[in-house]
Scaffold this motif. Structure first.
Motif, PDB file in Angstrom:
ATOM      1  N   LEU A  23       0.817  -1.211   0.000  1.00 54.85           N
ATOM      2  CA  LEU A  23       0.000   0.000   0.000  1.00 54.85           C
ATOM      3  C   LEU A  23       0.852   1.264   0.000  1.00 54.85           C
ATOM      4  CD1 LEU A  23      -2.854  -1.041   2.451  1.00 54.85           C
ATOM      5  CD2 LEU A  23      -2.887  -1.019  -0.036  1.00 54.85           C
ATOM      6  N   ALA A  24       2.023   1.222   0.650  1.00 54.59           N
ATOM      7  CA  ALA A  24       2.901   2.395   0.649  1.00 54.59           C
ATOM      8  C   ALA A  24       3.482   2.639  -0.736  1.00 54.59           C
ATOM      9  CB  ALA A  24       4.023   2.207   1.673  1.00 54.59           C
ATOM     10  N   ILE A  25       3.848   1.578  -1.437  1.00 49.73           N
ATOM     11  CA  ILE A  25       4.338   1.749  -2.815  1.00 49.73           C
ATOM     12  C   ILE A  25       3.236   2.315  -3.697  1.00 49.73           C
ATOM     13  CG2 ILE A  25       5.133   0.501  -4.856  1.00 49.73           C
ATOM     14  CD1 ILE A  25       6.650  -1.386  -3.024  1.00 49.73           C
ATOM     15  N   SER A  26       2.004   1.816  -3.516  1.00 50.49           N
ATOM     16  CA  SER A  26       0.882   2.334  -4.293  1.00 50.49           C
ATOM     17  C   SER A  26       0.612   3.800  -3.976  1.00 50.49           C
ATOM     18  CB  SER A  26      -0.368   1.499  -4.026  1.00 50.49           C
ATOM     19  OG  SER A  26      -1.492   2.011  -4.693  1.00 50.49           O
ATOM     20  N   ALA A  27       0.694   4.152  -2.675  1.00 49.65           N
ATOM     21  CA  ALA A  27       0.467   5.547  -2.287  1.00 49.65           C
ATOM     22  C   ALA A  27       1.590   6.444  -2.802  1.00 49.65           C
ATOM     23  CB  ALA A  27       0.363   5.656  -0.770  1.00 49.65           C
TER      24      ALA A  27
ATOM     25  N   PRO B 233      -2.602   7.200   7.500  1.00 45.25           N
ATOM     26  CA  PRO B 233      -4.060   7.353   7.623  1.00 45.25           C
ATOM     27  C   PRO B 233      -4.842   6.773   6.443  1.00 45.25           C
ATOM     28  CG  PRO B 233      -2.937   9.383   8.236  1.00 45.25           C
ATOM     29  CD  PRO B 233      -1.904   8.483   7.631  1.00 45.25           C
ATOM     30  N   ASN B 234      -4.230   6.736   5.262  1.00 45.76           N
ATOM     31  CA  ASN B 234      -4.943   6.218   4.098  1.00 45.76           C
ATOM     32  C   ASN B 234      -4.957   4.695   4.033  1.00 45.76           C
ATOM     33  OD1 ASN B 234      -5.758   8.557   2.120  1.00 45.76           O
ATOM     34  ND2 ASN B 234      -3.741   9.113   2.901  1.00 45.76           N
ATOM     35  N   ILE B 235      -4.075   4.041   4.750  1.00 43.92           N
ATOM     36  CA  ILE B 235      -4.058   2.576   4.748  1.00 43.92           C
ATOM     37  C   ILE B 235      -4.465   2.016   6.109  1.00 43.92           C
ATOM     38  CG2 ILE B 235      -2.206   2.618   3.032  1.00 43.92           C
ATOM     39  CD1 ILE B 235      -0.288   1.703   5.203  1.00 43.92           C
TER      40      ILE B 235
END
Length: 286
Positions: free
Chosen positions: A170-174, A200-202
């Motif tokens: 998710l961090a790579i996607s963000a 906060p987004n994940i």
């Protein structure tokens, strides 16, 4: 010509299934019992009543003094059950938070540095996933001895790789999206990017993973305590009570059945809430 005023469509109320409501109510009850254990326990959990050894619960010929009966030393089962709930929930919450913190931190490190750091984290993830955790826990506890702090930290490393995989992906996607890149171009530090914008987004996905890992921690604690490598006397936990009650299963089954009933309902309730949260927060499942 007067146009009619635009009407807004009313928002549908949040429908919570009956089983999920039961799970929430049960968890709230367990938390209330845990926080008020010292106030509602009818006896000290180590107090002996040798005159009423193996006394049956109320309704099976037992005295009113001990509603859930007594164990082999005359200790009140209800008092020990209340204290066991508090300690088991403390272990489960502490271990779940440790696992989420370690896994999420390593996942963010892998997503930020990439290269050899990412390969090292992924290698650790694969190694941890391939190693049976119960065997690792038995080895560590048998070699280093047992204490409550070591026990909680050890259980905290259960399923940390799950959080690491989720946080990294998710961090790579963000990072590939506009908001993270914009904050980075403004000169924000990595702590601010991942702590104030990415996390906060994940968080919803991580919270669902924590609710799914929480019952696993309770069952692990129960299993290790059942084998004698978990919570040590005079402290007591739900698994500890089940472990000692197995020797009196035919003579005094209430010693084992009471904590086993709490374990089943608690893990069932958390699993129900976790599945419901996953359905509510995952847009692909709506």
């Amino acid at each position: 010509m007067v146009l009619p005023a635009a009407t807004t469509r009313p928002r549908r109320p949040l429908a919570i299934p009956a089983l999920v409501l039961f799970g929430i109510a049960w968890l709230v009850l367990m938390l209330l019992v845990a926080f008020s254990a010292d106030l509602i326990s009818p006896f000290p959990y180590t107090a002996l009543d040798l005159r009423n050894r193996l006394a049956a619960p109320i309704g099976f010929g037992g005295p009113w003094l001990h509603p859930l009966g007594t164990d082999e030393l005359g200790r009140d089962v209800l008092s020990r059950l209340i204290v066991s709930i508090r300690l088991s929930l403390l272990i489960a919450f502490g271990a779940t938070l440790i696992g989420a913190f370690v896994g999420t931190s390593l996942g963010f490190l892998a997503a930020h540095f990439r290269g050899w750091v990412e390969h090292l984290v992924l290698a650790l993830v694969d190694f941890s996933a391939s190693l049976p955790f119960l065997i690792l826990a038995l080895s560590v506890l048998a070699f280093f001895g047992n204490s409550l702090t070591l026990f909680i930290v050890l259980l905290g490393f259960h399923a940390w790789e799950r959080y690491a995989r989720i946080a990294r992906g998710l961090a790579i996607s963000a990072g590939a999206q506009g908001y993270a890149a914009a904050v980075r171009q403004l000169g924000a530090s990595p702590w601010r990017i991942y702590g104030r914008h990415v996390l906060p987004n994940i968080a919803s996905t991580l919270i669902v993973s924590m609710t799914l890992a929480f019952p696993e921690i309770i069952l692990l604690e129960s299993g290790l305590s059942f084998l004698g490598l978990g919570v040590q006397p005079p402290a007591t936990s739900l698994g500890n009570m089940v472990g000692y009650g197995r020797e009196y299963l035919t003579r005094a089954p209430w010693i084992l059945l009471a904590p086993a009933f709490i374990i089943v309902l608690t893990t069932f309730s958390v699993s129900l809430i976790g599945d419901w949260l996953r359905d509510r927060l995952d847009p692909t499942l709506r």
